[in-house]
Design a protein around this motif. Structure first.
Motif, short mmCIF file in Angstrom:
data_model
loop_
_atom_site.label_atom_id
_atom_site.label_comp_id
_atom_site.label_asym_id
_atom_site.label_seq_id
_atom_site.Cartn_x
_atom_site.Cartn_y
_atom_site.Cartn_z
N VAL A 50 19.17 -47.93 37.36
CA VAL A 50 19.70 -47.74 36.27
C VAL A 50 20.91 -47.85 36.11
CG1 VAL A 50 19.86 -45.63 34.86
CG2 VAL A 50 18.09 -46.00 35.32
N CYS A 51 21.43 -48.25 35.51
CA CYS A 51 23.00 -48.88 34.98
C CYS A 51 24.26 -48.96 33.96
CB CYS A 51 23.57 -50.73 35.22
SG CYS A 51 22.62 -51.20 37.13
N VAL A 52 25.72 -47.41 33.96
CA VAL A 52 26.41 -47.92 32.91
C VAL A 52 26.72 -49.27 32.40
CG1 VAL A 52 28.24 -46.70 32.00
CG2 VAL A 52 26.47 -45.85 34.40
N TRP A 53 26.77 -50.33 32.90
CA TRP A 53 27.14 -50.87 32.28
C TRP A 53 26.28 -52.80 33.09
CZ3 TRP A 53 31.54 -54.86 34.58
CH2 TRP A 53 31.74 -54.68 35.74
N ALA A 54 26.46 -53.92 32.26
CA ALA A 54 26.04 -55.13 33.00
C ALA A 54 26.49 -55.15 33.95
CB ALA A 54 25.65 -55.72 31.69
N GLY A 55 28.16 -55.07 34.29
CA GLY A 55 28.56 -55.74 35.51
C GLY A 55 28.58 -57.53 35.34
N TYR A 56 28.89 -58.04 36.70
CA TYR A 56 29.77 -59.92 36.70
C TYR A 56 29.12 -60.16 37.93
CZ TYR A 56 34.56 -58.11 37.78
OH TYR A 56 34.94 -57.35 38.68
N ILE A 57 29.88 -61.69 38.01
CA ILE A 57 29.79 -61.95 38.95
C ILE A 57 30.54 -63.32 39.07
CG2 ILE A 57 27.81 -63.67 38.54
CD1 ILE A 57 27.43 -63.96 41.35
N SER A 58 31.59 -62.59 40.44
CA SER A 58 32.81 -64.23 40.31
C SER A 58 33.11 -64.69 41.65
CB SER A 58 33.71 -62.43 40.08
OG SER A 58 33.98 -61.72 40.86
N TYR A 59 33.25 -65.85 41.46
CA TYR A 59 34.02 -66.90 43.04
C TYR A 59 35.15 -66.46 43.06
CZ TYR A 59 29.48 -67.29 40.79
OH TYR A 59 27.69 -67.10 39.99
N SER A 60 35.17 -66.17 44.61
CA SER A 60 36.52 -65.91 44.47
C SER A 60 36.90 -67.29 45.51
CB SER A 60 37.59 -64.82 45.23
OG SER A 60 37.01 -63.94 44.40
N PHE A 61 38.60 -68.46 45.92
CA PHE A 61 38.30 -69.31 45.83
C PHE A 61 39.87 -69.52 46.93
CE2 PHE A 61 34.76 -70.23 43.25
CZ PHE A 61 34.34 -71.14 43.92
N THR A 62 39.90 -70.28 47.84
CA THR A 62 41.32 -70.56 48.40
C THR A 62 41.17 -71.83 48.66
OG1 THR A 62 41.01 -68.70 49.91
CG2 THR A 62 42.89 -70.93 49.93
N PHE A 109 42.41 -68.18 43.97
CA PHE A 109 41.84 -68.49 42.03
C PHE A 109 40.63 -68.02 41.68
CE2 PHE A 109 40.81 -73.25 43.74
CZ PHE A 109 39.65 -73.36 43.15
N VAL A 110 39.74 -67.59 40.81
CA VAL A 110 38.59 -66.54 40.62
C VAL A 110 37.85 -67.63 39.20
CG1 VAL A 110 37.62 -64.71 40.06
CG2 VAL A 110 39.83 -64.53 41.75
N LEU A 111 36.63 -67.62 39.47
CA LEU A 111 36.17 -68.20 38.22
C LEU A 111 34.93 -67.50 38.31
CD1 LEU A 111 36.16 -72.11 38.98
CD2 LEU A 111 37.87 -71.27 38.08
N SER A 112 34.47 -67.27 37.37
CA SER A 112 33.57 -66.50 36.38
C SER A 112 32.75 -67.17 35.08
CB SER A 112 33.86 -64.77 36.45
OG SER A 112 32.47 -64.19 35.80
N ASP A 113 31.65 -67.02 34.68
CA ASP A 113 31.48 -66.72 33.11
C ASP A 113 30.65 -66.01 33.14
OD1 ASP A 113 29.59 -66.89 35.13
OD2 ASP A 113 28.11 -68.61 34.17
N PRO A 133 34.68 -60.46 32.35
CA PRO A 133 35.56 -60.19 31.18
C PRO A 133 37.05 -60.75 31.22
CG PRO A 133 35.13 -57.85 31.65
CD PRO A 133 34.25 -58.49 33.09
N ASP A 134 37.74 -61.93 30.87
CA ASP A 134 38.76 -62.95 30.96
C ASP A 134 38.56 -63.64 32.15
OD1 ASP A 134 40.19 -61.08 28.48
OD2 ASP A 134 41.02 -59.94 29.30
N GLY A 135 37.72 -63.40 32.02
CA GLY A 135 36.92 -64.62 33.33
C GLY A 135 36.81 -65.86 32.88
N LYS A 136 37.35 -67.15 33.70
CA LYS A 136 37.65 -68.76 33.06
C LYS A 136 36.96 -69.11 33.97
CE LYS A 136 42.52 -68.40 32.53
NZ LYS A 136 43.74 -68.75 31.79
#
Length: 172
Positions: free
Chosen positions: A90-102, A113-117, A120-123
């Protein structure tokens, strides 16, 4: 007539030797031009599949190095941040997944840099040092159950060289 035959026996081989030397000089200069930054001007695109902690050498972006060797940048998937609500939780928000690269450049300097689909405000795409990094997919896509350990994500990253802007104005 003897003079003509004698002239042909001398001039023809001499002319052939000069032509061969000119061809060799032209071919040699073409080879040196091909190794001097041809990858920077030639469009390329490659897809790499990375797991957390893994890195890949971006070979098409290799630049001439010291003593004639080629040096290429590398990209590393540093971390996968999966804060999505787990199945059965049970969650308050859906959350997200992001990927951190060097990105490690041939001179040894690094940038992150960080990529995410879904963030919020992810690229899903970013350009750094003439290279465009685009999130091409991830496996597994399904959100794990609340009691399962985090999966071993495999991130597909498409890398291409961005085209330099054309400074020449084009007629409208």
């Amino acid at each position: 007539m003897k003079k003509t035959i004698l002239r042909q026996l001398i001039v023809l081989p001499l002319l052939t030797a000069v032509m061969a030397m000119l061809y060799a000089c032209g071919a040699a200069s073409g080879i040196s031009r091909a190794t001097d930054g041809a990858t920077a001007n030639k469009p390329f695109s490659a897809t790499y599949v990375l797991q957390q902690g893994a890195s890949a050498v971006i070979a098409p972006a290799a630049a001439p190095g010291i003593a004639g060797g080629a040096t290429a940048p590398t990209v590393k998937l540093e971390r996968v941040n999966d804060s999505r609500c787990r199945v059965g939780a049970v969650c308050v928000w859906a959350g997200y997944i992001s990927y951190s690269f060097t990105l490690t450049k041939p001179d040894g300097t690094t940038s992150n840099f960080v990529l995410s689909d879904s963030m919020p405000d992810g690229k899903t795409s970013v350009t750094q040092d003439g290279l465009t990094f685009t999130l091409a997919g991830v496996e597994p896509q399904a959100v794990p159950a609340k009691n399962e350990p985090a999966p071993d994500y495999r991130v597909s990253l498409r890398v291409s060289n961005s085209r330099p802007s054309d400074p020449t104005p084009r007629p409208s």
